[in-house]
Write a protein that holds these residues in place. Sequence first.
Motif, short mmCIF file in Angstrom:
data_model
loop_
_atom_site.label_atom_id
_atom_site.label_comp_id
_atom_site.label_asym_id
_atom_site.label_seq_id
_atom_site.Cartn_x
_atom_site.Cartn_y
_atom_site.Cartn_z
N CYS A 50 0.85 -1.18 0.00
CA CYS A 50 0.00 0.00 0.00
C CYS A 50 0.89 1.24 0.00
CB CYS A 50 -0.89 -0.03 1.25
SG CYS A 50 -1.80 1.48 1.58
N VAL A 51 0.38 2.31 -0.59
CA VAL A 51 1.08 3.60 -0.53
C VAL A 51 0.15 4.61 0.13
CG1 VAL A 51 0.36 4.31 -2.87
CG2 VAL A 51 2.39 5.33 -1.82
N SER A 52 0.66 5.32 1.13
CA SER A 52 -0.15 6.31 1.84
C SER A 52 -0.22 7.61 1.06
CB SER A 52 0.44 6.56 3.22
OG SER A 52 1.65 7.30 3.09
N ALA A 53 -1.05 8.51 1.56
CA ALA A 53 -1.16 9.82 0.93
C ALA A 53 0.17 10.57 0.98
CB ALA A 53 -2.25 10.63 1.62
N ARG A 54 0.98 10.25 1.99
CA ARG A 54 2.30 10.88 2.13
C ARG A 54 3.38 10.13 1.37
NH1 ARG A 54 3.40 14.39 6.76
NH2 ARG A 54 1.43 15.14 7.60
N ASP A 55 2.96 9.14 0.56
CA ASP A 55 3.88 8.40 -0.30
C ASP A 55 4.77 7.44 0.49
OD1 ASP A 55 6.14 9.25 -3.05
OD2 ASP A 55 4.54 7.78 -2.90
N SER A 56 4.27 6.96 1.60
CA SER A 56 4.98 5.96 2.40
C SER A 56 4.44 4.58 2.04
CB SER A 56 4.76 6.24 3.88
OG SER A 56 5.33 5.22 4.68
N THR A 57 5.36 3.61 1.89
CA THR A 57 4.96 2.26 1.49
C THR A 57 4.81 1.36 2.71
OG1 THR A 57 6.07 2.44 -0.65
CG2 THR A 57 5.63 0.22 0.17
N THR A 58 3.75 0.58 2.71
CA THR A 58 3.53 -0.47 3.70
C THR A 58 3.41 -1.79 2.97
OG1 THR A 58 2.36 1.03 5.22
CG2 THR A 58 1.99 -1.34 5.49
N TYR A 59 4.22 -2.75 3.35
CA TYR A 59 4.13 -4.07 2.75
C TYR A 59 3.18 -4.94 3.57
CZ TYR A 59 7.94 -3.18 -0.48
OH TYR A 59 8.71 -2.68 -1.50
N TYR A 60 2.19 -5.49 2.89
CA TYR A 60 1.28 -6.43 3.53
C TYR A 60 1.79 -7.86 3.38
CZ TYR A 60 -2.20 -2.63 3.60
OH TYR A 60 -2.88 -1.45 3.82
N SER A 61 2.67 -8.10 2.40
CA SER A 61 3.19 -9.42 2.14
C SER A 61 4.71 -9.39 2.13
CB SER A 61 2.67 -9.95 0.80
OG SER A 61 3.31 -11.16 0.44
#
Length: 122
Positions: A50-61
Amino acid sequence: QVQLVESGGGSVQPGGSLRLSCAASGFTLDHYAIGWFRQAPGAEREGVLCVSARDSTTYYSDSVKGRFTISRDNGKSTVYLQMDSLKPEDTAVYYCATELKPYCDNRGYAYWGQGTQVTVSS
């Protein structure tokens, strides 16, 4: 009306690359996080990243770390999923989705695209 449209899927050999696009309309992409999910045949849908509104990436996998990256072009209202070093186990229908929240939260995504097929096979 919130709408998400995925494109860019296709067939590729192991080790190859694909870039998926998620075109957003009906809302201002700048303010919201976008997630990518996938569903393989006979399996449950799983979060990818996922990418947040602030352009930060979160990996779910964890399985895609180091191979998949996500980016956003707010001017084009589009989020991209760059997939490198593809493996047969990446074969799935890929979906983008949003909760209309600025942060990534792998729960209760309300709006989904129709999906695009990715097949990795020799």
